[in-house]
Design a protein around this motif. Sequence first.
Motif, PDB file in Angstrom:
ATOM      1  N   LYS A  72       0.839  -1.210   0.000  1.00  0.00           N
ATOM      2  CA  LYS A  72       0.000   0.000   0.000  1.00  0.00           C
ATOM      3  C   LYS A  72       0.868   1.251   0.000  1.00  0.00           C
ATOM      4  O   LYS A  72       0.567   2.248  -0.652  1.00  0.00           O
ATOM      5  CB  LYS A  72      -0.907  -0.001   1.219  1.00  0.00           C
ATOM      6  N   ALA A  75       2.200   1.701  -3.394  1.00  0.00           N
ATOM      7  CA  ALA A  75       1.146   2.234  -4.278  1.00  0.00           C
ATOM      8  C   ALA A  75       0.895   3.699  -3.980  1.00  0.00           C
ATOM      9  O   ALA A  75       0.710   4.524  -4.891  1.00  0.00           O
ATOM     10  CB  ALA A  75      -0.141   1.408  -4.103  1.00  0.00           C
ATOM     11  N   ALA A  76       0.878   4.047  -2.677  1.00  0.00           N
ATOM     12  CA  ALA A  76       0.651   5.447  -2.298  1.00  0.00           C
ATOM     13  C   ALA A  76       1.794   6.327  -2.787  1.00  0.00           C
ATOM     14  O   ALA A  76       1.585   7.441  -3.281  1.00  0.00           O
ATOM     15  CB  ALA A  76       0.501   5.555  -0.774  1.00  0.00           C
ATOM     16  N   ALA A  78       3.731   5.669  -5.329  1.00  0.00           N
ATOM     17  CA  ALA A  78       3.628   5.775  -6.794  1.00  0.00           C
ATOM     18  C   ALA A  78       2.559   6.784  -7.190  1.00  0.00           C
ATOM     19  O   ALA A  78       2.738   7.583  -8.105  1.00  0.00           O
ATOM     20  CB  ALA A  78       3.330   4.396  -7.389  1.00  0.00           C
ATOM     21  N   SER A  79       1.397   6.726  -6.468  1.00  0.00           N
ATOM     22  CA  SER A  79       0.310   7.672  -6.763  1.00  0.00           C
ATOM     23  C   SER A  79       0.754   9.107  -6.487  1.00  0.00           C
ATOM     24  O   SER A  79       0.472  10.017  -7.264  1.00  0.00           O
ATOM     25  CB  SER A  79      -0.915   7.315  -5.918  1.00  0.00           C
ATOM     26  N   ALA A  80       1.462   9.275  -5.344  1.00  0.00           N
ATOM     27  CA  ALA A  80       1.939  10.628  -5.006  1.00  0.00           C
ATOM     28  C   ALA A  80       2.937  11.124  -6.039  1.00  0.00           C
ATOM     29  O   ALA A  80       2.922  12.294  -6.444  1.00  0.00           O
ATOM     30  CB  ALA A  80       2.573  10.612  -3.617  1.00  0.00           C
ATOM     31  N   LYS A  82       3.094  10.150  -9.148  1.00  0.00           N
ATOM     32  CA  LYS A  82       2.367  10.439 -10.392  1.00  0.00           C
ATOM     33  C   LYS A  82       1.635  11.783 -10.287  1.00  0.00           C
ATOM     34  O   LYS A  82       1.628  12.583 -11.220  1.00  0.00           O
ATOM     35  CB  LYS A  82       1.369   9.322 -10.673  1.00  0.00           C
ATOM     36  N   LYS A  83       1.017  12.008  -9.122  1.00  0.00           N
ATOM     37  CA  LYS A  83       0.310  13.273  -8.905  1.00  0.00           C
ATOM     38  C   LYS A  83       1.274  14.448  -8.964  1.00  0.00           C
ATOM     39  O   LYS A  83       0.987  15.500  -9.550  1.00  0.00           O
ATOM     40  CB  LYS A  83      -0.384  13.227  -7.560  1.00  0.00           C
ATOM     41  N   ARG A  86       2.205  14.998 -12.536  1.00  0.00           N
ATOM     42  CA  ARG A  86       1.138  15.715 -13.259  1.00  0.00           C
ATOM     43  C   ARG A  86       1.108  17.192 -12.875  1.00  0.00           C
ATOM     44  O   ARG A  86       0.919  18.065 -13.720  1.00  0.00           O
ATOM     45  CB  ARG A  86      -0.210  15.065 -12.976  1.00  0.00           C
TER      46      ARG A  86
END
Length: 275
Positions: A72, A75-76, A78-80, A82-83, A86
């Motif tokens: 998790k 994943a968090a 990676a999401s951060a 990616k965010k 962006r």
Amino acid sequence: MNVPTISKLNRLTKVQKYSAAGVAAAGAGVLAITGVSGTAGTAVASQQVADWTPATTVQQKSLTGQADTAKKKAAADASAAKKKHRAHVAAEAKRKHRAHVASAEASRKHRAHVASAEASRKHRAHVAAAEATRKHRLHVAAEAAKRKKQAAASRSEQRKALTKSTRSAATPKKTTTVVTSGTPQQIAASMMNSTQFQCFSNIVSHESTWNYTATNASSGAYGLVQALPGSKMASAGADWRTNPATQIKWGLGYMNERYGSPCAAWSFWQAHNWY
């Protein structure tokens, strides 16, 4: 006790492999400690392993939880990331857009400045040309007025000189008596010298052919010199209608007063066909 085969063991997860190894080790330990062998030893070992199973399950769950937590977190992360990427891309796009807008605005202002400067230059050139034209026209008008004034002064001097030179010539002959009878030509010749008489005669010949009762049907002019109106000649005598001498006296006075002499009047007459 069933021991997993090699092929099955390879399909197990890392946690499961650790758990199975632990169970086997525990069983071997029990057999070693009790010193029991054979079926009885196996039963004892099985019982001991069974007694230790809850602790192994807790350990397995703990390891599974840690793996899930790590997954998790990854994943968090990676999401951060990616965010964050962006956001960086969006910020870069905004920066480039602002730079493009600023460049376009600077270009627009530059073009406007160039256009304004060109318009100002053309306006100044137009004003300068208009001012030059105005000054030229004033100069031309001043020169024309100057020439006109000079010409008028010259003509005035010429008239004065001509009047001065002809008045003496136009003075009636000094005789003891002025001829008041005879033909109109004889009467006129007695009032001036021969040069002025010739000019006077030229005018009268064209105006009335020496007919002292000649009347212009169109204008009403009357007499030898075609006075208009004929009553003007009353200043020379009340008999102006019938006496050629009165008409000649008035006509000679008119020519001397207006033109300076009969010859000057004749020159004007030749240029205009009237006097």
